[in-house]
Design a protein around this motif. Sequence first.
Motif, PDB file in Angstrom:
ATOM      1  N   THR A  17       0.827  -1.198   0.000  1.00 56.92           N
ATOM      2  CA  THR A  17       0.000   0.000   0.000  1.00 56.92           C
ATOM      3  C   THR A  17       0.870   1.261   0.000  1.00 56.92           C
ATOM      4  N   ALA A  18       1.686   1.390   1.031  1.00 58.55           N
ATOM      5  CA  ALA A  18       2.522   2.585   1.164  1.00 58.55           C
ATOM      6  C   ALA A  18       3.576   2.622   0.068  1.00 58.55           C
ATOM      7  N   GLU A  38       9.804  -6.101  -4.487  1.00 57.83           N
ATOM      8  CA  GLU A  38       8.656  -6.738  -3.828  1.00 57.83           C
ATOM      9  C   GLU A  38       8.895  -8.248  -3.777  1.00 57.83           C
ATOM     10  N   LYS A  39       8.688  -8.834  -2.605  1.00 58.73           N
ATOM     11  CA  LYS A  39       8.970 -10.269  -2.463  1.00 58.73           C
ATOM     12  C   LYS A  39       7.954 -11.136  -3.212  1.00 58.73           C
ATOM     13  N   SER A  45       0.016  -8.198  -3.564  1.00 55.46           N
ATOM     14  CA  SER A  45       0.829  -8.536  -2.396  1.00 55.46           C
ATOM     15  C   SER A  45       0.367  -7.799  -1.146  1.00 55.46           C
ATOM     16  N   CYS A  47      -1.109  -6.765   2.718  1.00 54.29           N
ATOM     17  CA  CYS A  47      -2.386  -6.720   3.456  1.00 54.29           C
ATOM     18  C   CYS A  47      -3.600  -6.656   2.554  1.00 54.29           C
ATOM     19  N   ASN A  53     -12.717  -3.871   3.493  1.00 53.59           N
ATOM     20  CA  ASN A  53     -14.164  -3.637   3.522  1.00 53.59           C
ATOM     21  C   ASN A  53     -14.570  -2.181   3.556  1.00 53.59           C
ATOM     22  N   ALA A  54     -13.679  -1.314   4.053  1.00 52.23           N
ATOM     23  CA  ALA A  54     -14.051   0.102   4.172  1.00 52.23           C
ATOM     24  C   ALA A  54     -12.761   0.901   4.177  1.00 52.23           C
ATOM     25  N   ASN A 150      13.207 -10.846  -2.649  1.00 53.38           N
ATOM     26  CA  ASN A 150      13.068 -10.661  -1.205  1.00 53.38           C
ATOM     27  C   ASN A 150      14.280  -9.899  -0.680  1.00 53.38           C
ATOM     28  N   ILE A 151      14.015  -8.740  -0.090  1.00 52.76           N
ATOM     29  CA  ILE A 151      15.127  -7.953   0.457  1.00 52.76           C
ATOM     30  C   ILE A 151      15.495  -8.528   1.825  1.00 52.76           C
ATOM     31  N   ASN A 211       3.988 -10.870   5.641  1.00 52.53           N
ATOM     32  CA  ASN A 211       4.692  -9.720   6.216  1.00 52.53           C
ATOM     33  C   ASN A 211       5.326 -10.219   7.503  1.00 52.53           C
ATOM     34  N   ASP A 368       2.586   0.319   7.859  1.00 52.20           N
ATOM     35  CA  ASP A 368       2.582  -0.480   9.088  1.00 52.20           C
ATOM     36  C   ASP A 368       3.961  -0.618   9.736  1.00 52.20           C
ATOM     37  N   TYR A 377      -4.291   2.735   8.963  1.00 51.53           N
ATOM     38  CA  TYR A 377      -5.035   1.936   7.980  1.00 51.53           C
ATOM     39  C   TYR A 377      -4.585   2.247   6.546  1.00 51.53           C
TER      40      TYR A 377
HETATM   41  C1  FAD Z   1      -6.892  -8.575   6.602  1.00 54.45           C
HETATM   42  C2  FAD Z   1      -6.768  -7.094   6.700  1.00 54.45           C
HETATM   43  C3  FAD Z   1      -7.880  -6.300   6.493  1.00 54.45           C
HETATM   44  C4  FAD Z   1      -7.783  -4.914   6.562  1.00 54.45           C
HETATM   45  N1  FAD Z   1      -8.900  -4.194   6.324  1.00 54.45           N
HETATM   46  C5  FAD Z   1      -8.826  -2.847   6.294  1.00 54.45           C
HETATM   47  C6  FAD Z   1      -9.976  -2.074   5.937  1.00 54.45           C
HETATM   48  O1  FAD Z   1     -11.051  -2.589   5.682  1.00 54.45           O
HETATM   49  N2  FAD Z   1      -9.832  -0.735   5.880  1.00 54.45           N
HETATM   50  C7  FAD Z   1      -8.647  -0.113   6.143  1.00 54.45           C
HETATM   51  O2  FAD Z   1      -8.594   1.119   6.028  1.00 54.45           O
HETATM   52  N3  FAD Z   1      -7.551  -0.824   6.503  1.00 54.45           N
HETATM   53  C8  FAD Z   1      -7.610  -2.174   6.574  1.00 54.45           C
HETATM   54  N4  FAD Z   1      -6.493  -2.900   6.918  1.00 54.45           N
HETATM   55  C9  FAD Z   1      -5.245  -2.211   7.231  1.00 54.45           C
HETATM   56  C10 FAD Z   1      -4.465  -1.843   5.977  1.00 54.45           C
HETATM   57  O3  FAD Z   1      -4.702  -2.777   4.976  1.00 54.45           O
HETATM   58  C11 FAD Z   1      -2.970  -1.784   6.278  1.00 54.45           C
HETATM   59  O4  FAD Z   1      -2.746  -0.983   7.403  1.00 54.45           O
HETATM   60  C12 FAD Z   1      -2.176  -1.226   5.109  1.00 54.45           C
HETATM   61  O5  FAD Z   1      -2.535  -1.868   3.920  1.00 54.45           O
HETATM   62  C13 FAD Z   1      -0.699  -1.404   5.367  1.00 54.45           C
HETATM   63  O6  FAD Z   1       0.050  -0.965   4.268  1.00 54.45           O
HETATM   64  P1  FAD Z   1       1.612  -1.271   4.179  1.00 54.45           P
HETATM   65  O7  FAD Z   1       2.075  -0.668   2.928  1.00 54.45           O
HETATM   66  O8  FAD Z   1       2.270  -0.892   5.441  1.00 54.45           O
HETATM   67  O9  FAD Z   1       1.702  -2.875   4.130  1.00 54.45           O
HETATM   68  P2  FAD Z   1       1.382  -3.844   2.889  1.00 54.45           P
HETATM   69  O10 FAD Z   1       0.372  -3.258   2.009  1.00 54.45           O
HETATM   70  O11 FAD Z   1       1.126  -5.176   3.451  1.00 54.45           O
HETATM   71  O12 FAD Z   1       2.741  -3.864   2.100  1.00 54.45           O
HETATM   72  C14 FAD Z   1       3.910  -4.499   2.543  1.00 54.45           C
HETATM   73  C15 FAD Z   1       4.583  -5.081   1.319  1.00 54.45           C
HETATM   74  O13 FAD Z   1       5.936  -5.406   1.581  1.00 54.45           O
HETATM   75  C16 FAD Z   1       6.245  -6.643   0.964  1.00 54.45           C
HETATM   76  N5  FAD Z   1       7.405  -7.179   1.690  1.00 54.45           N
HETATM   77  C17 FAD Z   1       7.457  -7.581   2.987  1.00 54.45           C
HETATM   78  N6  FAD Z   1       8.703  -7.968   3.309  1.00 54.45           N
HETATM   79  C18 FAD Z   1       9.469  -7.801   2.199  1.00 54.45           C
HETATM   80  C19 FAD Z   1      10.843  -8.020   1.912  1.00 54.45           C
HETATM   81  N7  FAD Z   1      11.679  -8.499   2.836  1.00 54.45           N
HETATM   82  N8  FAD Z   1      11.290  -7.736   0.663  1.00 54.45           N
HETATM   83  C20 FAD Z   1      10.448  -7.256  -0.285  1.00 54.45           C
HETATM   84  N9  FAD Z   1       9.134  -7.040  -0.070  1.00 54.45           N
HETATM   85  C21 FAD Z   1       8.657  -7.300   1.159  1.00 54.45           C
HETATM   86  C22 FAD Z   1       4.975  -7.440   1.109  1.00 54.45           C
HETATM   87  O14 FAD Z   1       4.913  -8.507   0.229  1.00 54.45           O
HETATM   88  C23 FAD Z   1       3.927  -6.364   0.840  1.00 54.45           C
HETATM   89  O15 FAD Z   1       3.639  -6.237  -0.515  1.00 54.45           O
HETATM   90  C24 FAD Z   1      -6.558  -4.308   6.875  1.00 54.45           C
HETATM   91  C25 FAD Z   1      -5.442  -5.097   7.102  1.00 54.45           C
HETATM   92  C26 FAD Z   1      -5.524  -6.479   7.026  1.00 54.45           C
HETATM   93  C27 FAD Z   1      -4.325  -7.322   7.266  1.00 54.45           C
END
Ligand code: FAD
Lengths: 551, 104
Positions: A17-18, A38-39, A45, A47, A53-54, A150-151, A211, A368, A377
């Motif tokens: 996401t981020a 991206e791994k 990939s 979350c 859902n919202a 994978n980093i 993750n 996260d 979120y």
């Molecule tokens: C089941 C679930 C439901 C959710 N529902 C909601 C909702 O309805 N509404 C809402 O607002 N929020 C929701 N959230 C929260 C929200 O989805 C997360 O807070 C947000 O997506 C986190 O974004 P991120 O970029 O930090 O992590 P992610 O989007 O998970 O991205 C992390 C990425 O890093 C990659 N990665 C990890 N380790 C490595 C590595 N060593 N090397 C290379 N790549 C790697 C992973 O594969 C992944 O693609 C939900 C979360 C979950 C788990």
Amino acid sequence: MKSERIKTDILIIGGGTAGCYTAVTAAENSDKQILICEKAHIKRSGCLAAGVNALNAYITEGRTPQDYVDYCVKDAHGIAREDLLLTMSQRLNAVTERLDREGLVILKDEQGKYVARGNRNIKINGENIKPLLAGMAQRHPNVRVLNRVNITDIDVTGNRINGAFGIGIDDGTFYIIEASAVLIATGGAAGLYKPNNPGFSRHKMWYCPFNTGAGYAMGIRHGAEMTTFEMRFIALRCKDTIAPTGTLAQGVGAKQINALGEVYEHKYGLTTSERVYGTTAENSAGRGPCFLRTEGISEQQEQSLLKAYLNMAPSQTLKWLESGELPGKSNVEIEGTEPYIVGGHTASGFWVDTDRATTIQGLYAAGDVAGGAPQKYVTGALAEGEIAAQAMLRYLDGNKPAGISEESAVRHLSEAERFLDGSDSPYSAEQLEEAMQTVMDSYAGGIKTNYRFSEKSLGIAEKRIIQLEGLSDSLRAKDPQELMYIYELRERLTVCKTVIAHLRARKETRWAGFAGNTDHPERDDEHWNVFVNSRFENGRTEIILRSVSKG
Amino acid sequence: MSIEINSQKCVGCGKCRDVCPGTLIALGRDGKAFIRYPRDCWGCTSCLKECPVYAISFFLGADIGGMGGRLHTEKEGDILKWMIERPDGSVTVTEVDTRESNKY
Ligand SMILES: Cc1cc2nc3c(=O)[nH]c(=O)nc-3n(C[C@H](O)[C@H](O)[C@H](O)COP(=O)(O)OP(=O)(O)OC[C@H]3O[C@@H](n4cnc5c(N)ncnc54)[C@H](O)[C@@H]3O)c2cc1C
Ligand code: SF4
Ligand code: SF4
């Protein structure tokens, strides 16, 4: 192993996401070279794989960003950074409107205004949110994506980032990636604790099991300051399917009831951790199991629920339909999950400034993996990605890449080759992972102890985790995917040690639902209204206490 | 909980393999997809949605209350058709219009 050296301006570790949104922002505002590693594959990939859902973080009409900040601080029982929350909250609506323009389905009223769910949420169809974000990132010519890489570590000299190392999980190529600025966006850490169903369905967990805390571990290893790892997140979920409960609670107004049919939620309070605590307490008092009272909802509501769950947690719809126990007929049983470390829900992660710069120069964190700002979120992760991208572009103006030394590259390559040397190992990564989860479950406040622990039990946990770390040196892999499993295990062990150190440091019980310190069972605002931070230095985790007011 | 790939239907396009967030799916020597680590599946159903010939189904393990049902999905334009097939052969179809928001 063959190796490949790559140079880029901005490296993004984790195309979730981020990560995707950071790439989009950086690409739209510059012609810098941006590389996402991206791994898995950025299309689905992290979350968002199943959909969401919202949008849980949105400033609804009549509310202000400061209202959102106040809500988050209160929900976190005071341990949250107002500066981070405010800079994030100010962008929540703009990133939402952007997703709307890109084609995310958002429910609107006749005037075209978003329909709110409660005070902070808006209703969407979030099934395709990840492909949408991935598409936005991929359409820029200056964004390059390396999927299935994978980093395993970052490279830092003199507290300045030089880049990272990665391994291709198809052909085992060893990547040496030099970058001027690096964003860590690897999400949080699942799989530290024994899950609800440790058997065949062990990965039916709330947080994304892929993750594995890589970003935290890389930061810890290189002495980045970390915050609030003692504030673990425990989700209150539908039993077995671990599907969200918010849709039932907020959507059809289902109340939490115990086995006697009594509504108990008001007895314990309504913050996120108190809702979990109430359920655990009712179970301990012999009034479990607990349920969400859905009996008697209309057929139309039931149909909408079946569809809503298909868009985010299809297992729940499958369960309802294959068992015939539809929610209108039977209340839905709920349970707390195992603890996760996840900075998008609680405040654990990298200690960052309002630019989302970590304490390592040139290294940024968003989503996260970044600490201090709970309840970010999806939209908060996007907002942080945008902030980090703009800050990295400013940083690039004055900073050229330092490069990765041959010595460091060889050291990292040899480590990987040693794990792949074809010899036998007494254990597998899977066995050590189970051992780690059992230790954390029993001694560091897992499901088994109702999330409680003591100084004494944490001592045992620490000793065992250090032993497992030693054993992990002897692991061997047959192919790159199994090599990734070894790295994932080692990342988790590093995160476990930090979690234990933080749990021990906070000598009070602040979030009773998330963690019960049996030596210090009360909240103690006089001494503990502070951030517990840590830095790993000379083989030890040093605890640093920081005031909440200054942030 | 995990997935099952029907090798009779699979045409070996590799899309499920690409998209799995845990990289759990591989292509065998026969060119057909198989799940290498069934116990590591998260149940996200990404692979189901990606498969052009609908060869993949999803099921709940007995440990989490599975009763032998299978979930498939097919896409027709904007409509995602989700089919739940029970061991007795009965099927429930739920259609989700991807242009419509969740009501809750
Ligand atoms: C089941 C679930 C439901 C959710 N529902 C909601 C909702 O309805 N509404 C809402 O607002 N929020 C929701 N959230 C929260 C929200 O989805 C997360 O807070 C947000 O997506 C986190 O974004 P991120 O970029 O930090 O992590 P992610 O989007 O998970 O991205 C992390 C990425 O890093 C990659 N990665 C990890 N380790 C490595 C590595 N060593 N090397 C290379 N790549 C790697 C992973 O594969 C992944 O693609 C939900 C979360 C979950 C788990
Ligand atoms: S359901 Fe998700 S985790 Fe399971 S195999 Fe398919 S894509 Fe992978
Ligand atoms: S997506 Fe379907 S057809 Fe393509 S490899 Fe996978 S199972 Fe086979």
